[in-house]
Design an enzyme around this catalytic site. Structure first.
Site, PDB file in Angstrom:
ATOM      1  N   GLY A  19       0.821  -1.207   0.000  1.00  0.00           N
ATOM      2  CA  GLY A  19       0.000   0.000   0.000  1.00  0.00           C
ATOM      3  C   GLY A  19       0.857   1.260   0.000  1.00  0.00           C
ATOM      4  N   ILE A  21       1.676   3.787   2.456  1.00  0.00           N
ATOM      5  CA  ILE A  21       2.688   4.064   3.491  1.00  0.00           C
ATOM      6  C   ILE A  21       3.577   2.838   3.704  1.00  0.00           C
ATOM      7  CG2 ILE A  21       3.086   4.914   5.837  1.00  0.00           C
ATOM      8  CD1 ILE A  21       0.160   5.986   5.764  1.00  0.00           C
ATOM      9  N   THR A 146      -4.117   5.640  13.655  1.00  0.00           N
ATOM     10  CA  THR A 146      -4.391   6.923  12.996  1.00  0.00           C
ATOM     11  C   THR A 146      -4.870   7.975  13.989  1.00  0.00           C
ATOM     12  OG1 THR A 146      -5.998   7.980  11.512  1.00  0.00           O
ATOM     13  CG2 THR A 146      -6.628   5.853  12.394  1.00  0.00           C
ATOM     14  N   ASP A 147      -4.656   9.237  13.633  1.00  0.00           N
ATOM     15  CA  ASP A 147      -5.179  10.342  14.460  1.00  0.00           C
ATOM     16  C   ASP A 147      -6.710  10.330  14.495  1.00  0.00           C
ATOM     17  OD1 ASP A 147      -5.654  11.194  11.826  1.00  0.00           O
ATOM     18  OD2 ASP A 147      -4.802  13.196  12.101  1.00  0.00           O
ATOM     19  N   GLU A 148      -7.327   9.621  13.532  1.00  0.00           N
ATOM     20  CA  GLU A 148      -8.791   9.658  13.448  1.00  0.00           C
ATOM     21  C   GLU A 148      -9.450   8.964  14.635  1.00  0.00           C
ATOM     22  OE1 GLU A 148     -10.443   9.212   9.535  1.00  0.00           O
ATOM     23  OE2 GLU A 148      -8.555   9.789   8.592  1.00  0.00           O
ATOM     24  N   TYR A 170     -14.555   3.545   9.679  1.00  0.00           N
ATOM     25  CA  TYR A 170     -13.101   3.358   9.542  1.00  0.00           C
ATOM     26  C   TYR A 170     -12.405   3.613  10.873  1.00  0.00           C
ATOM     27  CZ  TYR A 170      -8.239   4.770   8.645  1.00  0.00           C
ATOM     28  OH  TYR A 170      -6.875   4.918   8.704  1.00  0.00           O
ATOM     29  N   LYS A 174     -10.345   1.111  13.381  1.00  0.00           N
ATOM     30  CA  LYS A 174      -8.919   1.326  13.709  1.00  0.00           C
ATOM     31  C   LYS A 174      -8.746   1.424  15.238  1.00  0.00           C
ATOM     32  CE  LYS A 174      -5.828   1.793  11.439  1.00  0.00           C
ATOM     33  NZ  LYS A 174      -4.885   0.754  10.893  1.00  0.00           N
ATOM     34  N   ASN A 199      -2.873  12.814   8.669  1.00  0.00           N
ATOM     35  CA  ASN A 199      -3.148  12.686   7.221  1.00  0.00           C
ATOM     36  C   ASN A 199      -1.861  12.704   6.414  1.00  0.00           C
ATOM     37  OD1 ASN A 199      -5.929  13.632   8.116  1.00  0.00           O
ATOM     38  ND2 ASN A 199      -6.200  13.234   5.916  1.00  0.00           N
ATOM     39  N   TYR A 227     -15.974  18.589  -0.247  1.00  0.00           N
ATOM     40  CA  TYR A 227     -17.122  18.288   0.626  1.00  0.00           C
ATOM     41  C   TYR A 227     -17.508  19.499   1.486  1.00  0.00           C
ATOM     42  CZ  TYR A 227     -16.080  13.309  -0.253  1.00  0.00           C
ATOM     43  OH  TYR A 227     -15.845  12.079  -0.822  1.00  0.00           O
TER      44      TYR A 227
END
Ligand code: NAD
Ligand code: TYD
Length: 364
Positions: A19, A21, A146-148, A170, A174, A199, A227
């Site tokens: 992928g 990264i 992830t920061d998410e 998502y 995670k 990101n 968006y």
């Protein structure tokens, strides 16, 4: 400086290494020519691409230290023998696109949660072998998160001990994956570390994500679907810095800890698009405001001081990274045009068809 000191892991299993990264991590690690061997396990979903590893396979010295296995991290029969032969596992494998998690959440649970569980169980089996003296030490397990997982951060910065409040399928998957990894540290004493990256952008980024979608659409004079009001904020991190930080945490991070990998480049989406169009010499009139992503996180921002205390600093500024990225997409049209073929049209129509039909001028 905190951390476990420098530890080397000469044999690595890199899951999801085809992928965006993961392939950067593989290319950069093998290019150090320090003897490290890497096995990549990748399912080659729509996002996985062996072309991302072509440079490695074309270099005899690197190719001799590299093996590619096509397979699923949620398949214990595939995973167990691979984990048995390595000193550490770095798990990049994931379904990674928020919009696809809104269209089809189940694949995210299978890979981002159950897949992590299968990898952890394989590490636990190796820990038991180590306890019986059948191998030197249990493998270290690094979960790329992830920061998410922090959810939308209206002001200030997320710290590692903050509550996780994921808001998309998502980010919920995670969060589950990294919490599972942490539970194996607490419950079974497995050597786990977690990175929470912000990101990421750069070469080899699948054209479904904001920056590569807008670069490639703009090259073709296609509309750019922004968006909502386009005032959402993200903190951008160059891919080689993200991959380098993951390698640094692998070698120096404390067992059981999570590390934010921030970019230090907070921008609104409008600012990013304006910079891209400027570099590409394309007009703002390509930008169209479209219906917002449901549950769209307004802002991500993280405090990166824990990772800094391990001695890590990012090397690439946003302006330089973006210029390199735009140049790469200009020079590698065959790479991204192949990804914007086949199933791409069906995805694009589903995600953007109605949105673009009901879109508005973006007004600067
Ligand atoms: P990507 O979608 O480009 O790559 C994911 C890779 O995993 C692909 O090669 C895919 O084929 C492989 N894969 C998917 N399911 C698999 C499975 N079941 N078994 C084996 N391989 C499988 O993602 P990316 O952008 O490179 O992200 C890598 C990791 O970093 C992910 O865990 C993601 O959550 C995390 N992350 C990404 C970003 C970002 O901005 N891209 C930011 C922070 C964290
Ligand atoms: P994305 O690259 O999907 O990353 P993430 O959702 O993980 O942050 O999106 C980055 C930002 O760009 C996010 O605020 C959503 C926005 N965006 C658009 O406005 N239009 C698009 O077509 C896409 C893909 C994203």
């Amino acid at each position: 400086m905190s951390g476990t000191g420098s530890r080397r892991f000469p044999r690595l299993l890199v899951t999801g290494g085809a992928g965006f990264i993961g392939s950067c991590f593989v290319r950069d690690t093998l290019a150090r020519r320090d003897g490290t061997t890497i096995v990549v396990l990748d399912k080659l979903t729509y996002a996985g691409n062996r072309a991302n590893l072509a440079a490695v396979e074309a270099d005899p010295e690197q190719a001799a230290r590299f093996r590619f296995v096509t397979g699923d991290i949620s398949d214990p029969a595939v995973v167990a023998p691979l984990v048995a032969d390595v000193d550490a596992v770095a798990n990049f494998a994931a379904e990674s696109h928020v919009d696809r998690s809104i269209l089809d959440p189940e694949a995210f649970l299978r890979t981002d949660v159950l897949g992590v569980h299968v990898l952890l169980e394989a590490c636990r089996a190796e820990q038991e072998r180590a306890a019986r003296g059948e191998r030197a030490a249990a493998p270290r397990f690094l979960q790329v998160s992830t920061d998410e997982v922090y959810g939308s951060v209206e002001s200030g910065e997320s710290h590692e001990e903050d509550r996780l409040e994921p808001r998309s399928p998502y980010s919920a998957a995670k969060a589950a994956g990294e919490l599972l990894a942490h539970s194996y540290f607490v419950t079974f004493g497995l050597d786990t570390v977690v990175t929470r990256g912000s990101n990421t952008y750069g070469p080899y980024h699948h054209p479904e994500k904001l920056i590569p979608l807008f670069i490639t659409n703009a090259i073709d004079d296609q509309q750019l679907p922004l968006y909502g009001d386009g005032m959402q904020q993200r903190d951008w991190l160059y891919v080689a810095d993200h991959a380098g930080a993951i390698g640094h945490v692998l070698e120096h991070g404390d067992s059981g800890e999570a590390y934010n990998v921030s970019g230090g480049n907070e921008r609104t989406n409008r600012q990013v698009v304006a910079e891209l169009l400027n570099m590409l010499d394309k007009p703002w009139s390509l930008v169209r405001l479209v219906a917002d992503r449901p549950g769209h996180d307004r802002r991500y921002a993280m405090d990166g001081s824990r990772l800094a205390s391990l001695g890590w600093t990012n090397k690439v500024s946003f302006d330089d990274g973006l210029a390199t990225t735009v140049g790469w997409y200009r020079e590698n049209e065959a790479w991204w045009r192949a990804l914007k073929a086949g199933d791409w049209d069906a995805y694009y129509r589903r995600q953007y068809g109605d949105r673009l039909a009901g879109s508005h001028e973006a007004g600067r």
